[in-house]
Design a protein around this motif. Structure first.
Motif, PDB file in Angstrom:
ATOM      1  N   LEU A   1     -81.876  83.452  41.904  1.00 41.98           N
ATOM      2  CA  LEU A   1     -83.223  84.507  42.948  1.00 41.98           C
ATOM      3  C   LEU A   1     -83.808  84.719  42.531  1.00 41.98           C
ATOM      4  CD1 LEU A   1     -83.063  84.742  46.246  1.00 41.98           C
ATOM      5  CD2 LEU A   1     -81.799  87.309  44.857  1.00 41.98           C
ATOM      6  N   ALA A   2     -85.145  84.188  42.360  1.00 40.12           N
ATOM      7  CA  ALA A   2     -86.081  84.339  42.299  1.00 40.12           C
ATOM      8  C   ALA A   2     -87.406  84.331  43.025  1.00 40.12           C
ATOM      9  CB  ALA A   2     -86.634  83.114  41.548  1.00 40.12           C
ATOM     10  N   LEU A   3     -87.810  85.795  42.474  1.00 38.72           N
ATOM     11  CA  LEU A   3     -89.222  85.933  43.197  1.00 38.72           C
ATOM     12  C   LEU A   3     -90.602  85.313  42.399  1.00 38.72           C
ATOM     13  CD1 LEU A   3     -90.280  87.538  45.801  1.00 38.72           C
ATOM     14  CD2 LEU A   3     -90.207  89.855  44.747  1.00 38.72           C
ATOM     15  N   GLY A   4     -91.402  84.976  43.186  1.00 42.29           N
ATOM     16  CA  GLY A   4     -93.111  85.027  42.264  1.00 42.29           C
ATOM     17  C   GLY A   4     -93.925  85.398  43.086  1.00 42.29           C
ATOM     18  N   SER A   5     -94.672  86.466  42.930  1.00 40.52           N
ATOM     19  CA  SER A   5     -95.666  87.830  43.871  1.00 40.52           C
ATOM     20  C   SER A   5     -97.236  86.773  44.499  1.00 40.52           C
ATOM     21  CB  SER A   5     -96.235  89.046  42.655  1.00 40.52           C
ATOM     22  OG  SER A   5     -97.404  88.226  41.805  1.00 40.52           O
ATOM     23  N   SER A   6     -97.090  87.288  44.946  1.00 41.26           N
ATOM     24  CA  SER A   6     -98.800  86.580  44.902  1.00 41.26           C
ATOM     25  C   SER A   6    -100.034  87.488  44.139  1.00 41.26           C
ATOM     26  CB  SER A   6     -99.316  87.417  46.222  1.00 41.26           C
ATOM     27  OG  SER A   6     -99.880  89.091  46.444  1.00 41.26           O
ATOM     28  N   SER A   7    -100.864  86.711  43.712  1.00 36.53           N
ATOM     29  CA  SER A   7    -102.063  87.439  43.114  1.00 36.53           C
ATOM     30  C   SER A   7    -102.832  88.602  43.496  1.00 36.53           C
ATOM     31  CB  SER A   7    -103.092  85.847  42.697  1.00 36.53           C
ATOM     32  OG  SER A   7    -104.216  85.718  43.855  1.00 36.53           O
ATOM     33  N   ALA A   8    -103.119  89.437  44.723  1.00 38.76           N
ATOM     34  CA  ALA A   8    -103.507  90.155  45.354  1.00 38.76           C
ATOM     35  C   ALA A   8    -103.116  91.876  44.653  1.00 38.76           C
ATOM     36  CB  ALA A   8    -102.088  90.720  46.828  1.00 38.76           C
ATOM     37  N   GLY A   9    -102.418  91.345  42.700  1.00 30.62           N
ATOM     38  CA  GLY A   9    -102.664  93.433  42.228  1.00 30.62           C
ATOM     39  C   GLY A   9    -101.075  93.380  41.662  1.00 30.62           C
ATOM     40  N   LEU A  10    -101.285  93.765  40.513  1.00 30.39           N
ATOM     41  CA  LEU A  10     -99.770  94.268  40.091  1.00 30.39           C
ATOM     42  C   LEU A  10     -99.625  95.596  40.305  1.00 30.39           C
ATOM     43  CD1 LEU A  10    -100.414  92.790  36.831  1.00 30.39           C
ATOM     44  CD2 LEU A  10     -99.012  91.317  38.428  1.00 30.39           C
TER      45      LEU A  10
ATOM     46  N   SER B   1     -83.451  75.736  29.925  1.00 30.22           N
ATOM     47  CA  SER B   1     -84.236  74.792  29.810  1.00 30.22           C
ATOM     48  C   SER B   1     -85.533  74.827  30.968  1.00 30.22           C
ATOM     49  CB  SER B   1     -83.667  74.107  31.590  1.00 30.22           C
ATOM     50  OG  SER B   1     -82.242  73.904  31.610  1.00 30.22           O
ATOM     51  N   LEU B   2     -85.669  74.315  31.321  1.00 32.75           N
ATOM     52  CA  LEU B   2     -87.878  74.237  31.268  1.00 32.75           C
ATOM     53  C   LEU B   2     -88.028  74.800  32.144  1.00 32.75           C
ATOM     54  CD1 LEU B   2     -88.756  70.316  30.668  1.00 32.75           C
ATOM     55  CD2 LEU B   2     -89.664  71.865  29.246  1.00 32.75           C
ATOM     56  N   ALA B   3     -88.699  76.112  32.602  1.00 38.56           N
ATOM     57  CA  ALA B   3     -88.311  77.301  33.684  1.00 38.56           C
ATOM     58  C   ALA B   3     -89.291  76.441  34.456  1.00 38.56           C
ATOM     59  CB  ALA B   3     -88.779  78.252  32.355  1.00 38.56           C
ATOM     60  N   GLY B   4     -90.778  75.996  34.046  1.00 33.35           N
ATOM     61  CA  GLY B   4     -91.265  75.654  35.491  1.00 33.35           C
ATOM     62  C   GLY B   4     -91.821  76.949  35.706  1.00 33.35           C
ATOM     63  N   SER B   5     -92.250  77.258  37.792  1.00 39.59           N
ATOM     64  CA  SER B   5     -93.263  77.867  37.760  1.00 39.59           C
ATOM     65  C   SER B   5     -92.360  78.479  39.106  1.00 39.59           C
ATOM     66  CB  SER B   5     -94.769  77.801  38.380  1.00 39.59           C
ATOM     67  OG  SER B   5     -94.936  76.831  39.760  1.00 39.59           O
ATOM     68  N   ALA B   6     -91.467  79.996  39.598  1.00 40.27           N
ATOM     69  CA  ALA B   6     -90.958  80.211  40.533  1.00 40.27           C
ATOM     70  C   ALA B   6     -92.415  80.344  41.891  1.00 40.27           C
ATOM     71  CB  ALA B   6     -90.363  81.156  40.600  1.00 40.27           C
ATOM     72  N   PHE B   7     -93.457  80.606  41.729  1.00 43.85           N
ATOM     73  CA  PHE B   7     -94.545  80.594  42.754  1.00 43.85           C
ATOM     74  C   PHE B   7     -94.971  78.696  42.901  1.00 43.85           C
ATOM     75  CE2 PHE B   7     -96.590  81.477  39.041  1.00 43.85           C
ATOM     76  CZ  PHE B   7     -97.255  81.057  38.450  1.00 43.85           C
ATOM     77  N   PHE B   8     -95.232  79.237  43.985  1.00 39.76           N
ATOM     78  CA  PHE B   8     -96.504  77.346  43.983  1.00 39.76           C
ATOM     79  C   PHE B   8     -97.492  77.937  44.894  1.00 39.76           C
ATOM     80  CE2 PHE B   8     -93.299  77.513  47.398  1.00 39.76           C
ATOM     81  CZ  PHE B   8     -94.039  76.349  48.401  1.00 39.76           C
ATOM     82  N   GLN B   9     -98.701  77.710  44.752  1.00 41.52           N
ATOM     83  CA  GLN B   9    -100.239  77.701  45.796  1.00 41.52           C
ATOM     84  C   GLN B   9    -100.494  75.914  46.550  1.00 41.52           C
ATOM     85  OE1 GLN B   9    -102.695  80.225  44.162  1.00 41.52           O
ATOM     86  NE2 GLN B   9    -103.727  79.578  46.404  1.00 41.52           N
ATOM     87  N   PRO B  10    -100.435  75.729  47.621  1.00 42.44           N
ATOM     88  CA  PRO B  10    -100.795  74.650  48.023  1.00 42.44           C
ATOM     89  C   PRO B  10    -101.956  74.127  47.666  1.00 42.44           C
ATOM     90  CG  PRO B  10     -99.253  75.362  50.095  1.00 42.44           C
ATOM     91  CD  PRO B  10    -100.552  76.248  48.651  1.00 42.44           C
ATOM     92  N   PRO B  11    -102.681  73.005  47.140  1.00 44.63           N
ATOM     93  CA  PRO B  11    -103.460  72.587  46.968  1.00 44.63           C
ATOM     94  C   PRO B  11    -105.373  72.968  47.654  1.00 44.63           C
ATOM     95  CG  PRO B  11    -102.774  71.220  45.908  1.00 44.63           C
ATOM     96  CD  PRO B  11    -102.378  71.993  47.121  1.00 44.63           C
ATOM     97  N   ALA B  12    -106.011  73.615  47.913  1.00 39.49           N
ATOM     98  CA  ALA B  12    -107.493  74.247  48.474  1.00 39.49           C
ATOM     99  C   ALA B  12    -107.720  72.801  49.332  1.00 39.49           C
ATOM    100  CB  ALA B  12    -107.923  74.612  48.027  1.00 39.49           C
TER     101      ALA B  12
END
Length: 332
Positions: free
Chosen positions: A53-62, A234-245
């Motif tokens: 179970l993984a959460l990837g944040s937005s890029s709106a700030g930490l 294993s190769l970790a990849g990225s929990a977050f994804f962002q559709p191309p602009a």
């Protein structure tokens, strides 16, 4: 230690200069994953099951505490858009023969692992730098016996008999450093092609290893992520994804991929055991070969990865282990 120096240099090097940073992303991503050897022939041995179970944040700030920690890591991480992540994963390890009440001492010991993690990311147009802090418990408190045998009872499969000999409760902590790069390779028949190499260093009382590898991808909308999320090592990849602009929200993105990774292993507590529950000797080099596919559409990503892992310890029988990984991610 000399063998780790090239990896440390790559991890500490500044991220590659980019023509433009990623655009702001106001949405987070929630990922659910299952890894199981039922996808590799149903052998029910060695790495038997993993849940993520993984959460990837937005890029709106930490949040303030994470922003302070991120500043301390500035020299290591290099430039990039900030994101943070959190995950909880559960893993089950068993010997080859789960019918024996007294397991073969020359085989992998029973072990359950419950691990939480907090990660900080720097993302550029073509690189992802990650610092991940992991903490958890290895042993009966992780519930490996209950998860496996209750599931076996539900599906009418014989229960594993040797959990009474599992590795005793041991608190575990790890630090993982990871860097990966997206390298476009041009177009093939109108489709995008890309290489995603990576280097990783993990150190703690659970694991100590250095790794290098990567994947090759072919498809459409590749810039949306760095590969599907997986459970380490294993190769970790990225929990977050962002559709191309440059693609409509309802455009279908997809890719197929293949690759591999080699790990130089100095320590693996799930193999070594502890105290009277002595384990087996880990092989110094373990390799993963991977192949799979991923698809994104309207804020949903689904992926499947097949893994072939070489022998992890001396005396392991059956050659390569094969298992599959299914992941479902949602943007919200």
């Amino acid at each position: 230690m000399r063998t780790l120096l090239p990896v440390l240099c790559l991890l500490a090097a500044p991220a590659l200069a980019q023509p433009a940073p990623p655009r702001p992303d106001t949405r987070a991503t929630l990922s659910l994953g299952v890894e199981n050897d039922v996808f590799g022939g149903g052998t029910d041995r060695y790495y038997s099951n993993g849940l993520l179970l993984a959460l990837g944040s937005s890029s709106a700030g930490l949040p303030a505490p994470l922003a302070w920690l991120d500043r301390q890591l500035d020299a290591l991480q290099g430039p990039g858009v900030l994101r943070w992540g959190a995950s909880l994963n559960h893993a089950i390890f068993t010997p080859q023969d789960i019918r024996a009440a007294v397991p073969d001492p020359r085989d992998r010991p029973y072990a359950g692992l419950l691990l939480g993690s907090l990660s900080l990311h720097r993302v550029t147009a073509s690189s992802l730098s990650t610092v991940e802090f992991q903490a958890g418990i290895l042993g009966p408190a992780a519930g490996g016996e209950q998860v496996q045998n209750n599931w076996h009872a539900l599906i009418g499969v014989r229960k594993a008999q040797g959990w009474s000999s599992q590795i005793p409760n041991t608190p575990v902590v790890n630090l993982a450093l990871d860097r990966r790069w997206r390298t476009p390779l041009g177009r093939l028949g109108g489709l995008e092609t890309e290489a995603v190499p990576n280097v990783t260093l993990v150190a703690g009382n659970l694991n100590i290893h250095a790794a290098a590898g990567g994947i090759l991808r072919l498809g459409q909308g590749l810039e949306g992520d760095f590969g599907p999320p997986r459970i380490r090592p294993s190769l970790a990849g990225s929990a977050f994804f962002q559709p191309p602009a440059d693609r409509p929200y309802d455009a279908l993105g997809w890719y197929v991929f293949g690759g591999g990774e080699a790990r130089g292993v100095a320590h693996d507590l799930t193999l070594a055991g502890r105290g009277a529950n002595r384990g087996v000797d880990a092989r110094p080099v373990v390799m993963d070969l991977t192949a799979g596919a991923a698809m994104t559409w309207r804020g949903v990503r689904v992926s499947y990865t097949q893994v072939w892992r070489t022998e992890e310890f001396y005396g392991q029988r059956g050659g390569m282990q094969s298992f599959g990984s299914v992941n479902l991610s949602f943007r919200f």
